[in-house]
Write a protein that holds these residues in place. Structure first.
Motif, PDB file in Angstrom:
ATOM      1  N   GLY A   1     -22.399 -42.729   6.618  1.00 58.22           N
ATOM      2  CA  GLY A   1     -22.965 -43.361   5.512  1.00 58.22           C
ATOM      3  C   GLY A   1     -21.814 -44.025   4.482  1.00 58.22           C
ATOM      4  O   GLY A   1     -22.055 -44.376   3.621  1.00 58.22           O
ATOM      5  N   TYR A   2     -20.756 -44.428   5.305  1.00 59.13           N
ATOM      6  CA  TYR A   2     -19.542 -45.011   4.602  1.00 59.13           C
ATOM      7  C   TYR A   2     -20.066 -46.575   4.267  1.00 59.13           C
ATOM      8  O   TYR A   2     -19.891 -47.051   3.066  1.00 59.13           O
ATOM      9  CB  TYR A   2     -18.299 -45.155   5.229  1.00 59.13           C
ATOM     10  N   LEU A   3     -20.886 -47.127   5.251  1.00 56.81           N
ATOM     11  CA  LEU A   3     -21.271 -48.665   4.988  1.00 56.81           C
ATOM     12  C   LEU A   3     -22.268 -48.502   3.752  1.00 56.81           C
ATOM     13  O   LEU A   3     -22.265 -49.468   2.910  1.00 56.81           O
ATOM     14  CB  LEU A   3     -21.944 -49.237   6.204  1.00 56.81           C
ATOM     15  N   GLU A   4     -23.134 -47.704   3.938  1.00 59.39           N
ATOM     16  CA  GLU A   4     -24.018 -47.471   2.724  1.00 59.39           C
ATOM     17  C   GLU A   4     -23.346 -47.264   1.267  1.00 59.39           C
ATOM     18  O   GLU A   4     -23.792 -47.928   0.467  1.00 59.39           O
ATOM     19  CB  GLU A   4     -25.136 -46.453   3.036  1.00 59.39           C
ATOM     20  N   GLU A   5     -22.484 -46.492   1.283  1.00 60.48           N
ATOM     21  CA  GLU A   5     -21.347 -46.252   0.267  1.00 60.48           C
ATOM     22  C   GLU A   5     -20.994 -47.622  -0.424  1.00 60.48           C
ATOM     23  O   GLU A   5     -20.890 -47.893  -1.877  1.00 60.48           O
ATOM     24  CB  GLU A   5     -20.603 -45.367   0.538  1.00 60.48           C
ATOM     25  N   VAL A   6     -20.333 -48.219   0.443  1.00 60.95           N
ATOM     26  CA  VAL A   6     -19.788 -49.725   0.186  1.00 60.95           C
ATOM     27  C   VAL A   6     -20.887 -50.435  -0.432  1.00 60.95           C
ATOM     28  O   VAL A   6     -20.561 -51.247  -1.540  1.00 60.95           O
ATOM     29  CB  VAL A   6     -19.129 -50.269   1.466  1.00 60.95           C
ATOM     30  N   ALA A   7     -21.925 -50.584   0.316  1.00 64.78           N
ATOM     31  CA  ALA A   7     -23.120 -51.298  -0.047  1.00 64.78           C
ATOM     32  C   ALA A   7     -23.514 -51.283  -1.532  1.00 64.78           C
ATOM     33  O   ALA A   7     -23.862 -52.048  -2.504  1.00 64.78           O
ATOM     34  CB  ALA A   7     -24.338 -51.335   0.761  1.00 64.78           C
ATOM     35  N   ARG A   8     -23.640 -49.668  -1.915  1.00 63.49           N
ATOM     36  CA  ARG A   8     -23.904 -49.336  -3.375  1.00 63.49           C
ATOM     37  C   ARG A   8     -22.851 -49.927  -4.373  1.00 63.49           C
ATOM     38  O   ARG A   8     -23.301 -50.344  -5.349  1.00 63.49           O
ATOM     39  CB  ARG A   8     -24.095 -47.762  -3.238  1.00 63.49           C
TER      40      ARG A   8
END
Length: 553
Positions: free
Chosen positions: A509-516
């Motif tokens: 989920g790190y990439l989704e966190e960065v995207a947010r």
């Protein structure tokens, strides 16, 4: 050297234009041997940490606040450790002249130690023709297979420097008769240029080939007559070297390798890991050179495959991030265009009339369409970016073992036409590597000359010569290429995009966190742009008495 005490140092800084030292490390030396434990401190000056520098050396603001000490106290302790001895560093001008000395002036601290020699300059001269002009100590560590020390720190650089000095540079210095401290200093400071020309139409050629190549000799003479003092000095240096007898050996330098191991069909296979160090040979036999070449090719193929794989992995992660953020980026860019063209529309309306303003409106519509088309193209390319299956990842090594057999520009050095074809082919291989175009690499590796003919570039002979002189040039070329790929791989791993890829692999989920996080910042910009574009639209309607036309609505 054996009875002379001196200090090997390294620094890490915050900021680039005005460096502030945040880490200081040192190792007292006697001759080529370390004496006692290394010394290392963090300095807390209180300034904000430059984020790019922090990514390189890993020293965060929080770490400096926790473990850093007052600079005045650190330098008092360091002065005691140095005890007035000469200071040596890899890239001494950067460490001493551009970092430490200005800081001592700023802090009102008396100079510490005396100036010794630049270990980078010494390495450049002793290791030639291995290219070390970049001064990347970690690349040399990897090249000579030295142990990995404390990573990403001044202490790690000092520890690696000690290893390189004692394992690699000392035997070469002894061979050249550099037995005293003074001799080493003079050798490091003497004028010097790489034996292989680093630029120009004869780039990559050994300068001594000018003895048999009138065109190269004429180019060196032209360089010596240049109006630029630096170029003229370089040309005169090369000509002076040609007038002297060649050294007993223009040593070919390599990491110690085990003999190449052959498979059932005679193909080279990976050997056991080599020991660290340096091998110096003067008149190697053909079989010895072939064994070294086979081993170098295996190593280069492995490095190229690793670079291609990691570059591809980064591109896949960036494609995923683009997919998550595309609506935000596209809306932001459309609004940027809208604001820009509405400003131009108003200027045209006020100064040139409605007809000129309408032309601007049409340009805005076309710019929107072009921007949308570019986003569609990027989205299409991103959709094509997929992680390599295991079988394709394994295939990469096989491909590169075929492709590295092509790296031999020296064979074409005396034929400008053939050399130009070779350079085109090399550029195409590098382009395919950097873009992750595995299919292109397959096509070239399968039949290089068929690829050349398809491009209309001509034909080249890729067979290996059995003459020792030609094989020696091939071996040196492979070593040069190994260093260049190591440099490229290290640069890739310093890129923030590589860090993003690694973290996205380690944390679900790190990439989704960065995207947010990015989406939130983009949405704030979108809100501001929408407000500005609305205000411009109101102004247009006020001046014209009607809504903004076409795309400007």
């Amino acid at each position: 050297m054996d009875d002379r005490d001196w200090v090997l140092i390294d620094v890490e800084t915050a900021g680039l234009s005005s460096p502030v030292v945040v880490e200081l490390a040192a190792q007292r030396m006697r001759g080529w041997v370390p004496q006692g434990p290394a010394w290392r401190r963090l300095l807390n000056h209180g300034p904000d940490m430059n984020q790019d520098r922090s990514r390189v050396h890993g020293l965060s603001r929080a770490l400096i606040e926790r473990d850093g000490e007052a600079p005045a106290q650190v330098y008092r302790e360091w002065a005691d450790y140095v005890d007035g001895l000469p200071l040596v560093a890899f890239d001494l001008p950067q460490a001493l002249h551009r970092a430490l000395q200005p800081e001592w002036v700023r802090l009102g601290i008396a100079p510490i130690g005396t100036e010794g020699f630049c270990a980078l300059r010494l390495a450049q001269r002793l290791l030639d023709p291995v290219p070390v002009v970049s001064g990347k100590l970690q690349t040399l560590r990897q090249y000579y297979r030295l142990p990995e020390r404390t990573p990403a720190s001044a202490l790690g650089e000092v520890e690696t420097g000690v290893d390189l000095l004692g394992t690699v540079l000392q035997p070469l210095a002894m061979r050249r008769g550099l037995h005293s401290w003074q001799a080493v200093c003079e050798h490091a400071q003497a004028p010097w240029y790489p034996s292989r020309l680093a630029f120009g139409e004869f780039k990559g050629r050994h300068f001594r080939e000018a003895l048999s190549d009138p065109a190269l000799h004429a180019w060196l003479a032209w360089l010596a007559g240049s109006s630029s003092p630096r170029s003229a000095s370089m040309g005169r240096w090369y000509l002076a070297q040609l007038a002297e007898p060649a050294p007993e050996a223009d040593e070919a330098l390599a990491q110690v390798e085990t003999p190449a191991v052959r498979g059932a069909q005679g193909e080279p296979v990976a050997a056991e890991p080599a020991q660290a160090g340096v091998l110096v040979f003067v008149k190697p036999e053909v079989d010895e050179l072939k064994a070294l070449i086979a081993s170098a090719r295996v190593r280069l193929a492995d490095l190229e495959a690793r670079y291609t794989q990691e570059r591809h992995d980064i591109d896949v992660t960036q494609a995923r991030l683009f997919g998550l953020l595309r609506p935000h980026y596209q809306q932001r860019d459309r609004l940027r265009l809208l604001v820009s063209y509405r400003r131009q529309y108003l200027d045209a309306l006020v100064y040139d009339g409605e007809e000129a303003a309408e032309a601007v409106a049409q340009q805005c519509e076309e710019a929107w369409q072009q921007s949308d088309a570019e986003y569609e193209q990027v989205a299409f390319e991103a959709a094509e970016q997929k992680a390599l299956p295991e079988d394709e990842a394994r295939e990469l090594k096989s491909l590169w073992r075929k492709l590295v057999r092509l790296f031999h520009p020296d064979r074409f050095a005396h034929d400008a036409g053939k050399l130009a074809i070779f350079q085109q082919l090399t550029s195409e291989i590098n382009r395919a590597r950097d873009s992750g175009d595995v299919q292109r690499l397959r096509e070239i590796a399968q039949d290089p000359n068929a690829f050349l003919l398809k491009q209309g570039w001509g034909h080249l002979d890729f067979s290996d010569s059995i003459e020792a002189a030609s094989l020696r040039k091939l071996f040196e070329t492979l070593q040069l290429q190994i260093v260049l790929v190591l440099d490229a791989l290290n640069e890739l791993r310093r890129d923030a995009r590589y860090e993003l890829h690694k973290l996205s692999q380690e944390r679900v989920g790190y990439l989704e966190e960065v995207a947010r996080t990015h989406a939130q910042a983009l949405d704030e910009e979108i809100t501001a742009l929408a407000a500005e574009s609305g205000a411009l639209s109101d102004e247009i309607e006020m001046l014209t008495g009607r809504p903004a036309p076409g795309a400007l609505l």
